[in-house]
Design a protein around this motif. Structure first.
Motif, mmCIF file in Angstrom:
data_model
loop_
_atom_site.group_PDB
_atom_site.id
_atom_site.type_symbol
_atom_site.label_atom_id
_atom_site.label_comp_id
_atom_site.label_asym_id
_atom_site.label_seq_id
_atom_site.Cartn_x
_atom_site.Cartn_y
_atom_site.Cartn_z
ATOM 1 N N ALA A 231 -37.427 28.267 45.949
ATOM 2 C CA ALA A 231 -36.400 28.439 45.135
ATOM 3 C C ALA A 231 -36.471 29.830 44.276
ATOM 4 O O ALA A 231 -35.550 30.675 44.164
ATOM 5 N N VAL A 232 -37.876 30.125 43.686
ATOM 6 C CA VAL A 232 -37.972 31.448 42.931
ATOM 7 C C VAL A 232 -37.773 32.777 43.832
ATOM 8 O O VAL A 232 -37.263 33.717 43.497
ATOM 9 N N THR A 233 -38.285 32.685 45.004
ATOM 10 C CA THR A 233 -38.122 33.823 45.958
ATOM 11 C C THR A 233 -36.486 34.042 46.274
ATOM 12 O O THR A 233 -36.147 35.161 46.095
ATOM 13 N N LEU A 234 -35.852 32.797 46.679
ATOM 14 C CA LEU A 234 -34.232 32.979 46.807
ATOM 15 C C LEU A 234 -33.622 33.594 45.408
ATOM 16 O O LEU A 234 -32.647 34.319 45.886
ATOM 17 N N LEU A 235 -33.869 33.138 44.464
ATOM 18 C CA LEU A 235 -33.114 33.463 43.228
ATOM 19 C C LEU A 235 -33.484 35.029 43.015
ATOM 20 O O LEU A 235 -32.649 35.685 42.536
#
Length: 300
Positions: free
Chosen positions: A284-288
């Protein structure tokens, strides 16, 4: 009337995917199967009895996740891990960027010496580096205590002091990648751009912040994502230097918590659930972060 797409144009668009097929053929099974197994274990009651074959595995659905989210200890460790990882990412980027700029302003000999020293830190195994740093900060025989005159001071007793020492060790392991990546990016910036900034009266700091940084954003994105992943799932340094999580588990992070749950308590299903949660958080952090870059007009 819609125009038919040219076969050559379609082939051109498909060509990059064809180039990725050999790597995908290796990476998808290598990462896909462990993730599948991890997710599968997380929905089963899988303990030592099931490992030894004494009892059959029991499907429990999301019961492991319910147990995990209802445990106050999990939320405490998660919050501590997020804070520790965020501090490490900022420190690693600051040290790496500062030394990358320093490399551009030194002569060949100091540049080579600094690069070799950084590569030595990068190449050192995490276990070896952690052990060396642990001996440096040893309460009785540590060089740091002898130099500072702190006879018998235990660096690993207090929670925050211990996190500081372990964090310094992790930054020491991690900054060379940031330094060399950003140095390569700085070297790729046309000299005429920097000369124009200097003629306009920009200081060294203004040139770095106003000229270099915008041009280095794709590289910064890569090192930030890698740093977030590495620092969020740190294990070896914490486990070795704090003897499994510090006094009363005060220095426990999520990866150590998952290990202790799975292998210390033989709760393999619950430990797998912790690992799945970690994977989803990192994804999630990477995609955001990538989405924010694309919205800002940057491409990796």
């Amino acid at each position: 009337m819609a125009l038919a797409r040219s076969p050559s144009r379609c082939g051109f668009r498909a060509r990059p995917w064809l180039y990725l097929l050999p790597a995908a053929a290796v990476l998808v099974p290598m990462f896909g199967y462990p993730l599948y197994t991890l997710g599968l274990l997380s929905v089963f009651d899988y303990r030592q009895a099931q490992v030894s074959g004494g009892r059959p595995s029991t499907f429990v659905g999301f019961a492991n996740y319910a147990t995990l989210f209802g445990d106050a200890r999990f939320w405490e460790v998660l919050l501590q891990t997020v804070g520790f990882a965020a501090a490490l990412v900022v420190a690693t980027l600051a040290v790496g960027a500062a030394l990358a700029v320093l490399l551009t302003r030194t002569g060949p000999v100091p540049r080579t010496a600094l690069s070799l020293a950084a590569l030595g830190a990068w190449a050192a195994p995490a276990m070896t580096g952690s052990t060396v740093w642990m001996f440096l900060f040893d309460a009785e025989l540590g060089l740091v205590n002898q130099v500072l005159g702190l006879d018998g001071f235990n660096w690993f007793y207090d929670r925050w002091v211990s996190f500081g020492v372990v964090g310094a060790t992790i930054v020491w392991h991690s900054f060379p990648l940031v330094m060399l990546t950003l140095y390569a990016g700085i070297q790729a910036i046309p000299a005429s751009v920097l000369e124009a900034a200097a003629l306009d009266g920009a200081s060294a700091w203004q040139s770095f912040w106003k000229v270099m940084t915008p041009m280095l954003r794709p590289l910064v994105a890569i090192v930030v994502i890698q740093s977030v992943i590495w620092d969020f799932k740190v294990f070896t340094q914490i486990y070795v230097m704090t003897n499994g999580g510090g006094v009363a588990g005060q220095n426990t992070v999520l990866n150590v918590y998952a290990y202790q749950t799975a292998f210390g308590s033989s709760e393999y299903g619950l430990g797998s659930a912790i690992a799945v949660v970690m994977t989803l958080i990192l994804l999630a952090v990477t995609l955001l972060y990538i989405r924010a870059l694309h919205r800002g007009g940057e491409r990796l």
